[in-house]
Design a protein around this motif. Structure first.
Motif, PDB file in Angstrom:
ATOM      1  N   UNK A  49       0.808  -1.223   0.000  1.00 42.77           N
ATOM      2  CA  UNK A  49       0.000   0.000   0.000  1.00 42.77           C
ATOM      3  C   UNK A  49       0.836   1.266   0.000  1.00 42.77           C
ATOM      4  N   UNK A  50       1.961   1.256   0.697  1.00 40.22           N
ATOM      5  CA  UNK A  50       2.796   2.457   0.768  1.00 40.22           C
ATOM      6  C   UNK A  50       3.394   2.780  -0.603  1.00 40.22           C
ATOM      7  N   UNK A  51       3.820   1.757  -1.322  1.00 43.12           N
ATOM      8  CA  UNK A  51       4.377   1.981  -2.656  1.00 43.12           C
ATOM      9  C   UNK A  51       3.301   2.444  -3.631  1.00 43.12           C
TER      10      UNK A  51
ATOM     11  N   UNK B  73      11.268  -0.456  -9.376  1.00 36.05           N
ATOM     12  CA  UNK B  73      11.898   0.864  -9.434  1.00 36.05           C
ATOM     13  C   UNK B  73      11.024   1.955  -8.853  1.00 36.05           C
ATOM     14  N   UNK B  74      10.017   1.574  -8.043  1.00 40.56           N
ATOM     15  CA  UNK B  74       9.115   2.563  -7.444  1.00 40.56           C
ATOM     16  C   UNK B  74       9.808   3.306  -6.305  1.00 40.56           C
ATOM     17  N   UNK B  75       9.397   4.540  -6.022  1.00 35.34           N
ATOM     18  CA  UNK B  75       9.993   5.288  -4.908  1.00 35.34           C
ATOM     19  C   UNK B  75       9.878   4.518  -3.596  1.00 35.34           C
TER      20      UNK B  75
ATOM     21  N   UNK C 189       9.777   1.559 -13.642  1.00 39.78           N
ATOM     22  CA  UNK C 189       9.178   2.891 -13.598  1.00 39.78           C
ATOM     23  C   UNK C 189       9.920   3.834 -14.538  1.00 39.78           C
ATOM     24  N   UNK C 190       9.176   4.542 -15.371  1.00 39.91           N
ATOM     25  CA  UNK C 190       9.733   5.552 -16.267  1.00 39.91           C
ATOM     26  C   UNK C 190       9.248   6.917 -15.811  1.00 39.91           C
TER      27      UNK C 190
ATOM     28  N   UNK D 128      15.010   3.708  -6.465  1.00 41.19           N
ATOM     29  CA  UNK D 128      16.094   2.717  -6.539  1.00 41.19           C
ATOM     30  C   UNK D 128      17.063   3.091  -7.659  1.00 41.19           C
ATOM     31  N   UNK D 129      18.362   2.934  -7.397  1.00 39.00           N
ATOM     32  CA  UNK D 129      19.328   3.304  -8.432  1.00 39.00           C
ATOM     33  C   UNK D 129      19.333   2.259  -9.547  1.00 39.00           C
ATOM     34  N   UNK D 130      20.068   2.555 -10.602  1.00 42.73           N
ATOM     35  CA  UNK D 130      20.062   1.688 -11.771  1.00 42.73           C
ATOM     36  C   UNK D 130      20.533   0.276 -11.483  1.00 42.73           C
ATOM     37  N   UNK D 131      21.541   0.140 -10.617  1.00 41.31           N
ATOM     38  CA  UNK D 131      22.045  -1.196 -10.287  1.00 41.31           C
ATOM     39  C   UNK D 131      20.980  -2.022  -9.570  1.00 41.31           C
ATOM     40  N   UNK D 132      20.260  -1.385  -8.637  1.00 39.93           N
ATOM     41  CA  UNK D 132      19.222  -2.110  -7.905  1.00 39.93           C
ATOM     42  C   UNK D 132      18.079  -2.496  -8.841  1.00 39.93           C
TER      43      UNK D 132
END
Length: 391
Positions: free
Chosen positions: A126-128, A163-165, A192-193, A223-227
């Motif tokens: 829910x938070x995401x 890739x969500x915040x 995520x774009x 999340x950074x690109x590596x993650x």
């Protein structure tokens, strides 16, 4: 036969990352859906001549088609069948968001011939969901899955995003594992774009992955690109273990449940797109409808085509070749040499010799499998940078 896409440009409210054309019903005039349906029927009557032998598949997207009330949904579905009749075996997909799917709507949609449903869950956290402006919660997602299964849907796709915040690997894994618990026939996984002119883009404007956004939402980190790469690679491995075939960069299916509608796009087939914002491409001529419901309706009532300001575009042979390569190489199967030569009168190895030469010694980015040119699956996450070489 071309495929058919029908755009339903309405949502309860737009998600913070969405750049597709749609109207929030909270801020829209009450008659806007009626105006849309009236214009759409005129366009259907006008366009049915471009599909004299029928259509190969149907996809009703948006927006959120399931935001329509039952009477409007029934009107829309009967209208489609009237102008573009389809046999029961033809893949007919509708997409929707969990918070808008009631038991009555699920039963109605299935009874009107829709045999595949694509559910935009994105996350079971829910938070995401709140962080990107989704209006549903995890409980509603679970209820929507149950309602769709009980209505008789045996071909179900679940959309998930990584890739969500604020998303960690553990949270991503938990959502995917829960999705697998429901045994969907198909899964679509999207990174995520940050699209321009969206609230999420404005929030993170000028920031890179791993940096804090400006404003009130200080605790959210992208999340950074590596993650993100690790999230994607783990998902590919996990879904393979669970019996899903990765037949396209972002799409996974149990055998026999690959999305036929999207395969048509990726393989270069013709398509018709109806509704405001709909895009069509027939015989290498492409056009897009204007993105405004009243203007769309007014033009059709005057007997005119509801095109946007660019009008119709005749694609060059080279443009069609580039699109075939860019889309086809996203598929596991790749691009067929013989089909390419049949469609374009040239060997792709001659047309793209410089690209193929450049990459042949670069750790084998591109490989040949029999009659197909394929992208090495290990580079799927960074495919876009390679595919741009074919433009």
């Amino acid at each position: 036969m071309p495929s058919l896409y029908v755009h339903v440009p309405f949502c309860i409210q737009k998600c913070d990352y969405c750049a597709f054309y749609s109207h929030s019903l909270i801020d829209s005039p009450k008659d806007l859906i009626s105006v849309y349906l009236e214009g759409l029927e005129i366009e259907m009557a006008k366009m049915q001549k471009d599909a004299p032998q029928g259509v190969s598949s149907l996809f009703i997207g948006g927006g959120t088609p399931t935001v329509l009330k039952e009477t409007d949904l029934e009107r829309l579905l009967k209208m489609i069948q009237r102008y573009f009749p389809m046999d029961l075996g033809v893949e007919q997909t509708m997409e929707g968001n969990p918070g808008t799917i009631t038991e009555e709507k699920a039963k109605l949609i299935r009874s009107q011939g829709i045999n595949r449903f694509s559910l935009g869950i994105q996350s079971f956290n829910d938070q995401l969901l709140s962080a990107v402006g989704r209006i549903h919660n995890a409980k509603q997602a679970r209820e929507a899955i149950r309602r769709l299964r009980e209505a008789g849907f045996k071909n179900l796709n679940l959309d998930l995003m990584f890739g969500l915040p604020g998303q960690t690997m553990e949270l991503w894994q938990a959502s995917l594992e829960e999705a697998l618990y429901y045994a969907p026939e198909h899964l679509s996984l999207y990174g995520l774009m940050l699209e321009e002119e969206t609230p999420l883009y404005e929030r993170y404007a000028g920031k890179t992955s791993g940096e804090r956004p400006t404003g009130a939402m200080q605790v959210e980190l992208l999340p950074d690109g590596d993650l993100q790469a690790e999230m994607y690679e783990w998902a590919v491995m996990r879904l393979r273990e669970a019996g899903y075939r990765q037949y396209e960069t972002s799409n996974f299916a149990r055998p026999g449940y690959e999305c036929q509608h999207n395969l048509g796009y990726w393989r270069g087939a013709d398509y018709i797109g109806l509704g405001p914002g709909g895009v069509s491409c027939l015989n290498r001529v492409r056009w897009k409808n204007i993105e405004e419901v009243h203007a769309y309706d007014n033009l059709l009532r005057k007997g005119q085509s509801p095109l946007d300001e660019l009008g119709k575009e005749v694609l060059s042979l080279r443009e069609c070749m580039a699109e075939r390569m860019i889309l086809g190489l996203r598929l596991e199967e790749g691009v067929n040499f013989k089909t390419f030569e049949k469609d374009f009168g040239a060997d792709l190895r001659d047309i793209y010799r410089s690209v193929l030469e450049r990459y042949k010694n670069e750790d084998v980015f591109i490989i040949v499998k029999g009659d197909y040119l394929c992208l090495n699956p290990k580079y799927a996450f960074v495919a876009n940078s390679i595919l741009q070489e074919f433009v």
